[in-house]
Motif scaffolding. Structure first.
Motif, PDB file in Angstrom:
ATOM      1  N   UNK A 149       0.831  -1.211   0.000  1.00 52.31           N
ATOM      2  CA  UNK A 149       0.000   0.000   0.000  1.00 52.31           C
ATOM      3  C   UNK A 149       0.863   1.257   0.000  1.00 52.31           C
ATOM      4  N   UNK A 150       0.492   2.210  -0.845  1.00 45.02           N
ATOM      5  CA  UNK A 150       1.139   3.519  -0.859  1.00 45.02           C
ATOM      6  C   UNK A 150       0.753   4.267   0.416  1.00 45.02           C
ATOM      7  N   UNK A 151       1.759   4.713   1.166  1.00 38.65           N
ATOM      8  CA  UNK A 151       1.471   5.452   2.413  1.00 38.65           C
ATOM      9  C   UNK A 151       0.622   6.675   2.096  1.00 38.65           C
ATOM     10  N   UNK A 152      -0.266   7.036   3.021  1.00 37.90           N
ATOM     11  CA  UNK A 152      -1.216   8.116   2.749  1.00 37.90           C
ATOM     12  C   UNK A 152      -1.786   8.651   4.055  1.00 37.90           C
ATOM     13  N   UNK A 153      -2.362   9.835   3.967  1.00 34.15           N
ATOM     14  CA  UNK A 153      -2.993  10.475   5.129  1.00 34.15           C
ATOM     15  C   UNK A 153      -4.469  10.654   4.848  1.00 34.15           C
ATOM     16  N   UNK A 154      -5.308  10.146   5.758  1.00 34.97           N
ATOM     17  CA  UNK A 154      -6.748  10.365   5.691  1.00 34.97           C
ATOM     18  C   UNK A 154      -7.096  11.642   6.465  1.00 34.97           C
ATOM     19  N   UNK A 155      -7.924  12.487   5.864  1.00 34.11           N
ATOM     20  CA  UNK A 155      -8.408  13.697   6.539  1.00 34.11           C
ATOM     21  C   UNK A 155      -9.866  13.932   6.175  1.00 34.11           C
ATOM     22  N   UNK A 156     -10.652  14.358   7.154  1.00 33.64           N
ATOM     23  CA  UNK A 156     -12.018  14.796   6.853  1.00 33.64           C
ATOM     24  C   UNK A 156     -11.921  16.133   6.119  1.00 33.64           C
ATOM     25  N   UNK A 157     -13.008  16.589   5.492  1.00 33.67           N
ATOM     26  CA  UNK A 157     -12.964  17.890   4.801  1.00 33.67           C
ATOM     27  C   UNK A 157     -12.528  19.034   5.726  1.00 33.67           C
ATOM     28  N   UNK A 158     -13.019  19.060   6.961  1.00 35.84           N
ATOM     29  CA  UNK A 158     -12.636  20.167   7.843  1.00 35.84           C
ATOM     30  C   UNK A 158     -11.182  20.032   8.302  1.00 35.84           C
ATOM     31  N   UNK A 159     -10.735  18.779   8.502  1.00 35.99           N
ATOM     32  CA  UNK A 159      -9.333  18.579   8.874  1.00 35.99           C
ATOM     33  C   UNK A 159      -8.408  18.998   7.728  1.00 35.99           C
ATOM     34  N   UNK A 160      -8.798  18.665   6.491  1.00 35.36           N
ATOM     35  CA  UNK A 160      -7.990  19.064   5.334  1.00 35.36           C
ATOM     36  C   UNK A 160      -7.906  20.585   5.239  1.00 35.36           C
ATOM     37  N   UNK A 161      -9.038  21.243   5.479  1.00 37.73           N
ATOM     38  CA  UNK A 161      -9.047  22.709   5.439  1.00 37.73           C
ATOM     39  C   UNK A 161      -8.110  23.271   6.503  1.00 37.73           C
TER      40      UNK A 161
END
Lengths: 191, 191
Positions: free
Chosen positions: A119-131
């Motif tokens: 798996x390619x490492x990645x970061x999950x974020x909710x829309x508000x967290x991304x903002x």
């Protein structure tokens, strides 16, 4: 200081299609949730299968539910060597041309034509967290770690959306290389 | 552009004291060189031993010669988990307080009181190579990698001197995390 994200280490696991679930566990079998995961709606299931590669076998590997359109097996490069395989590093769901593998369940076996990836490492974020972090879906960012083996992971994929929640997913090789444990915080260093 | 260094990946291995060599292989046994290493005077030996941890065993692990004042076992964190151990990340030779392990050879066994470590990643350079790179012994530098899983390893120890030759030593977890193979070039990014 950059945006902080807790680490979630992925051990080898797999996702099953409805068809492969039926072949391995019997027709109309439903996955039984064992533990809820941070990502919304996903869970580690009670069900496990054996992974059989050309040179090795891993017994009792956990299935992550719910089912998906295509079966996907996620292992580390260390695992791959033990199995005698050389799967590519891929984003989840991008399985074209990846190697197959044999799965053994209590009611049957499935030999996949493709579907084994690192798996390619990645970061999950909710829309508000991304903002809040100042990033958007599909961005690539650098991620700084702390501890005994400090590392900057470059070009880490951002996956932002309603189904996502703040977590840096990496595999056991990457976690060991950086000396990270589940829940340790890392920092997004924007490009 | 920074100074380029080829990668040398350390799989699990050990160094033996004269006393432990005798206990495992018999009195007056001498190590038989099997393959010369890049670092001057060091070689992979024909001789192998089994490593026995609380939860697992690794058979036929390679000894690196020549003998040293104290026996030292170097494993990755992945290996450590399989053995049921939690050794510290340490510079070579700094073994105080590290866990022991049982070694099984053809003529006897040795149970170490200490000596199992996860090797601290480091770069070997000859004096002229260090001068060219603009670094000196014991410096800490950042090391940038290239490829499918690019990483910057921070605080990498420089070991410069007459016995050393240009090589970045890291373990299998670190190599897998960065997608590196033996001989791939990385770059010193000075602090």
């Amino acid at each position: 200081m950059g945006y902080k994200v807790p680490v979630g280490i992925s051990n080898k696991h797999l996702h099953l299609s409805d068809q492969d679930l039926a072949a391995l566990f019997g027709a109309d079998h439903k996955l039984t949730p064992y533990k809820e995961l941070v990502q919304r709606g996903q869970y580690a299931a009670e069900e496990q299968v054996d992974l059989v590669g050309p040179k090795g076998v891993f017994k009792s590997i956990r299935i992550i539910g719910p089912t998906r359109p295509q079966t996907q097996v996620e292992i580390s490069k260390t695992d791959a060597r033990a199995l005698g395989m050389d799967p590519p590093v891929r984003e989840s769901g991008k399985l074209a041309g990846s190697p197959g593998i044999k799965l053994v369940g209590p009611k049957g076996e499935v030999t996949l034509g493709e579907g084994t990836i690192v798996a390619l490492r990645h970061i999950h974020l909710s829309p508000s967290q991304a903002a809040e972090a100042g990033v958007k879906d599909k961005d690539l960012v650098d991620v700084k770690t702390y501890g005994t083996r400090p590392v900057i992971f470059e070009d880490v994929l951002i996956r932002a959306g309603d189904a996502h929640f703040r977590e840096f997913h990496l595999d056991t090789d990457e976690a060991n290389a950086a000396g990270l444990a589940n829940g340790n915080e890392v920092e997004i260093v924007k490009k």
